[in-house]
Design a protein around this motif. Sequence first.
Motif, mmCIF file in Angstrom:
data_model
loop_
_atom_site.group_PDB
_atom_site.id
_atom_site.type_symbol
_atom_site.label_atom_id
_atom_site.label_comp_id
_atom_site.label_asym_id
_atom_site.label_seq_id
_atom_site.Cartn_x
_atom_site.Cartn_y
_atom_site.Cartn_z
ATOM 1 N N ASN A 108 0.835 -1.193 0.000
ATOM 2 C CA ASN A 108 0.000 0.000 0.000
ATOM 3 C C ASN A 108 0.866 1.238 0.000
ATOM 4 N N LEU A 109 0.269 2.303 -0.506
ATOM 5 C CA LEU A 109 0.974 3.576 -0.570
ATOM 6 C C LEU A 109 0.421 4.457 0.550
ATOM 7 N N ARG A 110 1.272 4.706 1.555
ATOM 8 C CA ARG A 110 0.809 5.453 2.735
ATOM 9 C C ARG A 110 1.548 6.791 2.787
ATOM 10 N N ILE A 111 0.811 7.851 2.530
ATOM 11 C CA ILE A 111 1.416 9.169 2.387
ATOM 12 C C ILE A 111 0.973 10.073 3.532
ATOM 13 N N GLY A 112 1.924 10.708 4.182
ATOM 14 C CA GLY A 112 1.602 11.679 5.222
ATOM 15 C C GLY A 112 1.632 13.084 4.641
ATOM 16 N N LEU A 113 0.688 13.915 5.059
ATOM 17 C CA LEU A 113 0.651 15.305 4.599
ATOM 18 C C LEU A 113 0.686 16.217 5.820
ATOM 19 N N ALA A 114 1.630 17.138 5.821
ATOM 20 C CA ALA A 114 1.680 18.111 6.907
ATOM 21 C C ALA A 114 0.473 19.030 6.778
ATOM 22 N N PRO A 115 0.085 19.722 7.862
ATOM 23 C CA PRO A 115 -1.116 20.560 7.826
ATOM 24 C C PRO A 115 -1.102 21.539 6.660
ATOM 25 N N LEU A 142 11.330 0.341 0.780
ATOM 26 C CA LEU A 142 9.903 0.624 0.619
ATOM 27 C C LEU A 142 9.266 -0.458 -0.238
ATOM 28 N N ASN A 143 7.968 -0.659 -0.067
ATOM 29 C CA ASN A 143 7.281 -1.611 -0.949
ATOM 30 C C ASN A 143 7.239 -1.023 -2.364
ATOM 31 N N PRO A 144 6.986 -1.856 -3.386
ATOM 32 C CA PRO A 144 7.088 -1.365 -4.771
ATOM 33 C C PRO A 144 6.217 -0.152 -5.071
ATOM 34 N N ALA A 145 4.980 -0.143 -4.551
ATOM 35 C CA ALA A 145 4.096 0.998 -4.853
ATOM 36 C C ALA A 145 4.696 2.280 -4.280
ATOM 37 N N ALA A 146 5.149 2.211 -3.032
ATOM 38 C CA ALA A 146 5.689 3.402 -2.373
ATOM 39 C C ALA A 146 7.024 3.812 -2.996
ATOM 40 N N ALA A 147 7.877 2.839 -3.302
ATOM 41 C CA ALA A 147 9.190 3.157 -3.874
ATOM 42 C C ALA A 147 9.034 3.866 -5.216
ATOM 43 N N SER A 197 -1.085 15.297 9.575
ATOM 44 C CA SER A 197 -0.643 15.514 10.948
ATOM 45 C C SER A 197 0.535 16.480 10.940
ATOM 46 N N SER A 198 0.996 16.863 12.118
ATOM 47 C CA SER A 198 2.148 17.767 12.183
ATOM 48 C C SER A 198 3.392 17.038 11.672
ATOM 49 N N ALA A 199 4.377 17.808 11.203
ATOM 50 C CA ALA A 199 5.580 17.180 10.653
ATOM 51 C C ALA A 199 6.264 16.237 11.649
ATOM 52 N N PRO A 200 6.448 16.629 12.918
ATOM 53 C CA PRO A 200 7.085 15.685 13.854
ATOM 54 C C PRO A 200 6.271 14.408 14.048
ATOM 55 N N ALA A 201 4.932 14.547 14.062
ATOM 56 C CA ALA A 201 4.099 13.350 14.236
ATOM 57 C C ALA A 201 4.208 12.449 13.003
ATOM 58 N N LEU A 202 4.308 13.050 11.820
ATOM 59 C CA LEU A 202 4.471 12.251 10.595
ATOM 60 C C LEU A 202 5.804 11.514 10.627
ATOM 61 N N ALA A 203 6.867 12.205 11.111
ATOM 62 C CA ALA A 203 8.180 11.561 11.204
ATOM 63 C C ALA A 203 8.105 10.362 12.135
ATOM 64 N N ASP A 228 6.970 2.781 11.027
ATOM 65 C CA ASP A 228 6.548 2.056 9.834
ATOM 66 C C ASP A 228 5.036 2.100 9.624
ATOM 67 N N ALA A 229 4.408 3.197 10.063
ATOM 68 C CA ALA A 229 2.985 3.362 9.804
ATOM 69 C C ALA A 229 2.759 4.236 8.577
ATOM 70 N N LEU A 230 3.831 4.837 8.054
ATOM 71 C CA LEU A 230 3.758 5.676 6.863
ATOM 72 C C LEU A 230 4.980 5.376 6.008
ATOM 73 N N ASP A 231 4.831 5.530 4.668
ATOM 74 C CA ASP A 231 5.969 5.308 3.775
ATOM 75 C C ASP A 231 6.747 6.593 3.521
#
Lengths: 224, 289
Positions: free
Chosen positions: B92-99, B272-277, B127-133, B139-142
């Motif tokens: 799966n492709l898991r993308i974090g976006l800062a506010p 990373l998994n193939p989709a995320a990479a 989420s906030s940048a530190p929370a995304l990091a 390993d909850a986000l790619d």
Amino acid sequence: MPKSPQLPGEAFIITLNLRLAELLASRRENPDWDAAYQQIVSTLNREGFYEGMLGAGEVFPDFLLPSATGHLVNLRDELARGPVVLTFFRGEWCPFCKLTTAALAEAAPRIEAAGARILALTPEAGGWPLKLQQRDASAFEVLADIDFGVGLAAGLVFKIPPLYRARVQGLNLPLRHGNAAWCLPVPAVYIIGQDGIVAWRFADVDFSHRPEPDDILAALARLG
Amino acid sequence: MELTQVRYFLTLCRTLNFTRAAAECHVTQPAFSRAIARLEEEFAAALIYRERNSTMLTAFGREMQPHLQAMADAADAAQALAAARRQPPPGNLRIGLAPGVSAAPIATAIAEVLRVFPSAELHFSESSAPALAESMLADALDCALVPENSALPERLNRWPLYTETAVLVCPGAHRLAGKNACTAADLEGEILLVGDSCGGFGHMLEKNAAQQPRLQYCRGSVSQLCELISAGLGLALLSNRVSIAAPLTTRPFTEPELTRRIELTVLAGRPLNPAAANFVKLCRAQAFS
């Protein structure tokens, strides 16, 4: 371009390598540039670098790379449609590559008429692949060899020797590459047959030597 | 350099022991040592201190290790990712976006990943940048899109993608909706809604402009902010990359011009998994306008 000797009744053809040689000669007039150039050639010319490069008769490893226009391009899918001319470039900034891409763009219709497809690889990222592609009116597809992966697998990547690195400092290669390894590929050209095997290769550690488009066309003709 | 030499060096970095590293690479120790020496010869610098009882990386060796690791991974990945197309699941492709960071600029890259890997699932988290990091470390986000200058752990690789510019969001019938461009002075007497999802533009205005509108703090998503603007509670400065629907409209905000750069971040060294990479590669290669 200086006046070239011309035999009566015979058109003198200005080949790519004539243009490259002329550019090289003008660059070498600068002694600092010349020392940096010689350091690259002598470092890479040592025994072993040529043996490490993927050659004719070997299987070219399959890959999936992003194109300048945002597509994922798979070598095996391309080969299903015909042979591939895979050409490695040093980058959008390189004046020797600039002459070569122009010559290749001019020859692209003939290469495509021979049933082949051109894929040009640059180690650059961040929009530079698109600049490279658009400069020659998108005559061929440019792919981003992110982190030098395909170049490394083909044995073409080298760490830039110190004198040349000092000369290209202003290009900000870490930003262009998205990678601070300070490496470049040897600008090799491969013709890969539909069986995935390298049918023909041109590789020279001297980046001012490139194959003539006519040599590529002749090799494609021999593929049959 | 050759891929095998690079692999030998990376094995040596891990084991710090020539005998063990050579065994792991299934070569004799003399052949292994020769390969390392040839790499050092090409670099014209020592990668390793060879002492009687210990093997240590030189400063140059430590500097090169992460770059060579990235290159060896890319060489493996280019091939493995091609193979992965034919062997689902691609992950799966898991993308974090800062506010306040919009998914619109990366939509074409996502579409291309889904074209090649149709079974990949898409997950967004804002989420906030530190929370995304932290999510990436767990390993909850790619990967994540964050503003430049976010304080993040050093283990994250970061690549600049594009610049965002602030635009003024107002109701279509508002007196400023007809202006070609708005300035800080135009905001006199207005209420500016500011919150995390405003991408920090409200705070930049506070620092950079002489005239100040009244600020109303408002924690919420972009869509909630827009609902408040529609209801006439105030205006907002949002990224020009955010899609704004009628009856709201956006006007360029020119004085002062407020911008921020957005970077793509990925945890260094984790495959990373193939989709995320492939998503990361597409973003790194792309020319964002």
